[in-house]
Design an enzyme around this catalytic site. Structure first.
Site, PDB file in Angstrom:
ATOM      1  N   TYR A   1      12.436  -6.237  16.406  1.00  0.00           N
ATOM      2  CA  TYR A   1      12.502  -6.008  14.951  1.00  0.00           C
ATOM      3  C   TYR A   1      13.783  -6.612  14.367  1.00  0.00           C
ATOM      4  O   TYR A   1      13.758  -7.286  13.326  1.00  0.00           O
ATOM      5  CB  TYR A   1      12.433  -4.499  14.707  1.00  0.00           C
TER       6      TYR A   1
ATOM      7  N   ASP B   1      -3.866  -9.864   6.569  1.00  0.00           N
ATOM      8  CA  ASP B   1      -3.285  -9.332   7.799  1.00  0.00           C
ATOM      9  C   ASP B   1      -2.325 -10.384   8.328  1.00  0.00           C
ATOM     10  O   ASP B   1      -2.746 -11.462   8.760  1.00  0.00           O
ATOM     11  CB  ASP B   1      -4.393  -9.041   8.815  1.00  0.00           C
TER      12      ASP B   1
ATOM     13  N   ASN C   1       7.448  -8.210   2.024  1.00  0.00           N
ATOM     14  CA  ASN C   1       7.882  -6.846   2.341  1.00  0.00           C
ATOM     15  C   ASN C   1       7.243  -6.286   3.610  1.00  0.00           C
ATOM     16  O   ASN C   1       7.875  -5.520   4.322  1.00  0.00           O
ATOM     17  CB  ASN C   1       7.562  -5.946   1.134  1.00  0.00           C
TER      18      ASN C   1
ATOM     19  N   SER D   1       0.817  -1.221   0.000  1.00  0.00           N
ATOM     20  CA  SER D   1       0.000   0.000   0.000  1.00  0.00           C
ATOM     21  C   SER D   1       0.846   1.265   0.000  1.00  0.00           C
ATOM     22  O   SER D   1       0.354   2.336  -0.341  1.00  0.00           O
ATOM     23  CB  SER D   1      -0.953   0.001   1.197  1.00  0.00           C
TER      24      SER D   1
HETATM   25  P1  NAD Z   1       5.970   1.112   5.733  1.00  0.00           P
HETATM   26  O1  NAD Z   1       5.642   1.132   7.190  1.00  0.00           O
HETATM   27  O2  NAD Z   1       5.903   2.393   4.956  1.00  0.00           O
HETATM   28  O3  NAD Z   1       5.050   0.040   4.978  1.00  0.00           O
HETATM   29  C1  NAD Z   1       4.811  -1.211   5.551  1.00  0.00           C
HETATM   30  C2  NAD Z   1       3.751  -1.934   4.764  1.00  0.00           C
HETATM   31  O4  NAD Z   1       3.420  -3.145   5.468  1.00  0.00           O
HETATM   32  C3  NAD Z   1       2.442  -1.141   4.645  1.00  0.00           C
HETATM   33  O5  NAD Z   1       1.884  -1.398   3.365  1.00  0.00           O
HETATM   34  C4  NAD Z   1       1.564  -1.765   5.709  1.00  0.00           C
HETATM   35  O6  NAD Z   1       0.187  -1.664   5.413  1.00  0.00           O
HETATM   36  C5  NAD Z   1       2.018  -3.222   5.646  1.00  0.00           C
HETATM   37  N1  NAD Z   1       1.701  -3.953   6.877  1.00  0.00           N
HETATM   38  C6  NAD Z   1       2.026  -3.635   8.146  1.00  0.00           C
HETATM   39  N2  NAD Z   1       1.520  -4.548   8.998  1.00  0.00           N
HETATM   40  C7  NAD Z   1       0.866  -5.463   8.241  1.00  0.00           C
HETATM   41  C8  NAD Z   1       0.126  -6.635   8.537  1.00  0.00           C
HETATM   42  N3  NAD Z   1      -0.077  -7.055   9.806  1.00  0.00           N
HETATM   43  N4  NAD Z   1      -0.406  -7.341   7.525  1.00  0.00           N
HETATM   44  C9  NAD Z   1      -0.247  -6.940   6.250  1.00  0.00           C
HETATM   45  N5  NAD Z   1       0.432  -5.831   5.901  1.00  0.00           N
HETATM   46  C10 NAD Z   1       0.972  -5.102   6.889  1.00  0.00           C
HETATM   47  O7  NAD Z   1       7.395   0.440   5.642  1.00  0.00           O
HETATM   48  P2  NAD Z   1       8.581   0.584   4.557  1.00  0.00           P
HETATM   49  O8  NAD Z   1       9.559   1.562   5.082  1.00  0.00           O
HETATM   50  O9  NAD Z   1       8.042   0.695   3.179  1.00  0.00           O
HETATM   51  O10 NAD Z   1       9.250  -0.851   4.768  1.00  0.00           O
HETATM   52  C11 NAD Z   1       9.010  -1.949   3.924  1.00  0.00           C
HETATM   53  C12 NAD Z   1       9.955  -3.063   4.313  1.00  0.00           C
HETATM   54  O11 NAD Z   1      11.298  -2.606   4.262  1.00  0.00           O
HETATM   55  C13 NAD Z   1       9.754  -3.583   5.734  1.00  0.00           C
HETATM   56  O12 NAD Z   1      10.006  -4.965   5.749  1.00  0.00           O
HETATM   57  C14 NAD Z   1      10.833  -2.862   6.515  1.00  0.00           C
HETATM   58  O13 NAD Z   1      11.186  -3.579   7.669  1.00  0.00           O
HETATM   59  C15 NAD Z   1      11.941  -2.849   5.492  1.00  0.00           C
HETATM   60  N6  NAD Z   1      12.950  -1.834   5.738  1.00  0.00           N
HETATM   61  C16 NAD Z   1      12.645  -0.501   5.696  1.00  0.00           C
HETATM   62  C17 NAD Z   1      13.660   0.420   5.931  1.00  0.00           C
HETATM   63  C18 NAD Z   1      13.407   1.889   5.896  1.00  0.00           C
HETATM   64  O14 NAD Z   1      14.365   2.646   6.172  1.00  0.00           O
HETATM   65  N7  NAD Z   1      12.227   2.368   5.574  1.00  0.00           N
HETATM   66  C19 NAD Z   1      14.959  -0.015   6.207  1.00  0.00           C
HETATM   67  C20 NAD Z   1      15.217  -1.369   6.232  1.00  0.00           C
HETATM   68  C21 NAD Z   1      14.206  -2.270   5.990  1.00  0.00           C
END
Ligand code: NAD
Length: 245
Positions: free
Chosen positions: A152, A60, A87, A12
């Site tokens: 985490y 979910d 993801n 999303s």
């Molecule tokens: P974000 O929080 O913007 O998006 C997370 C997504 O996961 C959203 O679409 C949310 O709706 C979905 N989500 C959360 N809980 C859920 C559930 N219970 N069931 C189904 N969907 C669920 O995060 P992001 O920054 O886009 O991160 C995406 C991935 O990258 C994650 O795995 C995060 O750990 C990883 N990551 C992000 C960063 C960063 O700096 N942003 C760094 C390292 C790793």
């Protein structure tokens, strides 16, 4: 080259959305999955209006029963899934000494358990087809550790172990399993960090900028491609040089 179907969790917003757009642009039919349909529908509409193919399913990861339901719906809409991008993830940060057991368990359940259950949904058809790509989004902190994120970090390090074990189990079926370890990426997950924390992290990044969701999506698109067929059990860093492991 046959058209592939890709299932992306957490599509999303942020990195998941960027992965969906990149895979759709490369010709895959994409299934966008997250908890609520509204934002997914907007992204799916955008992909369709740009000539791509996209479907939406709700899942979910905190509700194990929703997972097989979502995959059954996806397969009925778009056929067997050849590419899975795990993801979606959450954080519930705090120092370990005060961390509630429920907060530890919940993060592990969503980030690691949820990914595992999604993988179980796609393995039988990938094994039958003798072609598959599984890409788990880990994190640089899963490689280095990070104070205040024991839950985490455990989930993200766990994803790396899961990736390597599955890569070994699945190699004979031509299913590759890799992880992408993003560094500090500009999304809603990091927008909540205080300015001084962001500044401190930026100082440590050799490329001197935050990554974009598109930086991560490019790595995912590559690992999902035909050309990446000889890469498995790998952790691809997308971190601006923050960690060179
Ligand atoms: P974000 O929080 O913007 O998006 C997370 C997504 O996961 C959203 O679409 C949310 O709706 C979905 N989500 C959360 N809980 C859920 C559930 N219970 N069931 C189904 N969907 C669920 O995060 P992001 O920054 O886009 O991160 C995406 C991935 O990258 C994650 O795995 C995060 O750990 C990883 N990551 C992000 C960063 C960063 O700096 N942003 C760094 C390292 C790793």
């Amino acid at each position: 080259m046959p058209q592939r179907t890709a299932f992306i969790t957490g599509a999303s917003r942020g990195i998941g959305r960027a992965c969906a757009l990149a895979l759709a642009a490369s010709g895959a039919r994409v299934i966008l999955a997250a908890r609520h349909a509204q934002k997914l529908d907007e992204t799916a509409e955008w992909i369709r209006s740009n000539g791509g193919q996209a479907e939406v399913v709700c899942l979910d990861l905190a509700d194990p029963e929703s997972i097989p339901r979502a995959f059954a719906e996806a397969v009925s809409k778009a056929g067997p899934i050849q590419i899975l991008v795990n993801n979606a993830a959450i954080t519930k940060d705090g120092l370990a000494v005060r961390m509630k057991r429920a907060d530890f368990d919940h993060v592990l359940q969503v980030n690691l358990g949820g990914a595992f259950l999604c993988i179980q949904q796609v393995l039988p058809s990938m094994m039958r087809e003798r072609w598959g790509r599984i890409i788990n989004i880990s994190s640089v902190v899963g490689q280095t550790g990070n104070a205040g994120q024991a839950n985490y970090v455990a989930s993200k390090a766990g994803l790396i172990g899961l990736t390597k074990s599955l890569a070994q189990e699945m190699a004979s079926r031509n299913v590759t399993v890799n992880a992408v370890a993003p560094g500090f990426i500009d999304t809603e997950m990091t927008q909540v960090l205080p300015a001084e924390v962001k500044e401190r992290i930026l100082q440590q990044i050799p490329l001197k900028r935050m990554g974009t969701p598109e930086d991560v999506a490019a790595a995912v698109k590559f690992l999902a491609s035909e050309e990446a067929g000889y890469i498995t059990g790998h952790v691809l860093n997308v971190n601006g040089g923050l960690f060179m492991g």
